[in-house]
Design an enzyme around this catalytic site. Structure first.
Site, short mmCIF file in Angstrom:
data_model
loop_
_atom_site.label_atom_id
_atom_site.label_comp_id
_atom_site.label_asym_id
_atom_site.label_seq_id
_atom_site.Cartn_x
_atom_site.Cartn_y
_atom_site.Cartn_z
N SER A 165 0.84 -1.19 0.00
CA SER A 165 0.00 0.00 0.00
C SER A 165 0.88 1.24 0.00
CB SER A 165 -0.88 0.00 1.26
OG SER A 165 -1.47 1.27 1.49
N TYR A 191 0.15 -0.10 10.72
CA TYR A 191 -0.24 -0.61 9.41
C TYR A 191 0.86 -0.30 8.39
CZ TYR A 191 -2.97 -1.35 5.14
OH TYR A 191 -3.42 -1.80 3.91
#
Length: 323
Positions: A165, A191
């Site tokens: 990501s 994350y």
């Protein structure tokens, strides 16, 4: 030294997985898609099945997986994907999955991911996002190494695709406190660390396993509205909205989001070249670690591709499973 030309394809941000696979025949190819019961994973599995691949959905919720597998079988007219339970945060299910696998494996797509709104830990005390998004996939891939090597020998190579990501640009790896035992917990940083780890895994897996015919690459699917966002806090939602407003990303459809995964999985340009980070169906350009995300929404930070960091992370990850 002259910079290497980045690997490109004829596909773009608007391409779909189906378009990437046009004219491709994957009959006989055995693939695993983790997190294949929804979102990008389900579309990836559908697209692969439609062109003949034998797909296994490795999912935590087998009821949801069965529903997706049934829908895929009906929509493609191909075989119904197999559904096997896998909870990446539970080492016993990873071991069970690996032990039950038999025969060659040609394609492993590490697609599953989790986002938390607060600090959660596994039974080992590991921070949940890092444990699920990186460590679980690390254990799965290393456990399936021999199957991948076998697949490589009968199909001119095997591939691993790790889904990362743009969030990786927020954080490198904090080896002094991987699991937030001392620093304050920020779910977005946690994350981000796990997404950087996904990229570093591909770098080191390629270095170690290319000699076995196994190549690993990382992809950024882009902004896609999926169930991954269901646990977002208000702050996380506001951060996402701000990023969209700043032009960091524009939302893609699920079909477009799966396209870069499929490029890494089947495009000839990546058949024997690994350790790359792909964005919008091509290799991304590298930016310094202090680069601003808003200015480089399609870049990859140096810390996500650094060979020394990748080697160290591999060693640390291995050690965690022997303690």
């Amino acid at each position: 030294m002259t910079a290497r030309e980045l690997i490109s394809t004829s596909f773009t941000a608007s391409s779909t997985a189906e378009e990437v696979l046009e004219g491709v025949d994957l009959t006989g190819l055995r693939a695993i898609v983790t997190g294949g019961s929804s979102g990008i994973g389900a579309e990836t599995a559908r697209a692969l099945t439609a062109v003949g691949a034998q797909v296994t959905l490795a999912v935590r919720n087998t009821a949801a997986g069965d529903a997706v597998a049934e829908a895929i079988g009906k929509s493609t007219g191909g075989g119904r994907p197999r559904v096997v339970r896998l909870d990446l945060a539970d080492r016993t299910t990873v071991t069970s999955f690996v032990d039950a696998w038999s025969g060659p494996l040609h394609l492993l797509i590490n697609n599953a991911g989790v986002v938390t709104g607060g600090l959660e830990r596994t039974r080992e005390g590991w921070e949940l996002q890092f444990a699920t998004n990186h460590l679980g996939h690390f254990a799965l891939a290393t456990g399936l190494h021999d199957a991948l090597a076998l697949g490589a020998s009968d199909r001119d190579g095997a591939r691993i695709v790790s889904v990362s990501s743009t969030a990786h640009m927020r954080s490198g790896i904090d080896f002094d406190d991987l699991h937030f035992e001392r620093r304050g917990y920020d779910p977005q940083i946690a994350y981000a660390q796990s997404k950087t780890a996904n990229s570093l895994f591909a770098v080191e897996a390629t270095r170690l396993w290319a000699c076995d015919g196994i190549i690993a690459n990382t992809v950024n699917p882009g902004g896609v509205a999926t169930g991954l966002q269901r646990n977002f806090t208000t702050q996380q939602k506001q951060s996402l909205d701000a990023a969209e407003a700043a032009g960091v990303f524009t939302y893609k459809t699920v079909e477009q989001g799966a396209a870069t995964t499929i490029v890494a999985a089947v495009a000839p340009q990546f058949a024997h070249s690994g350790g790359h980070y792909l964005d919008d169906c091509r290799e991304a350009y590298t930016v310094p670690n202090d680069a601003d995300l808003a200015q480089h929404p399609h870049g990859v930070k140096e810390w996500a591709l650094d060979p020394a960091t990748a080697e160290h992370l591999w060693a640390v990850s291995t050690d965690l499973f022997h303690t």
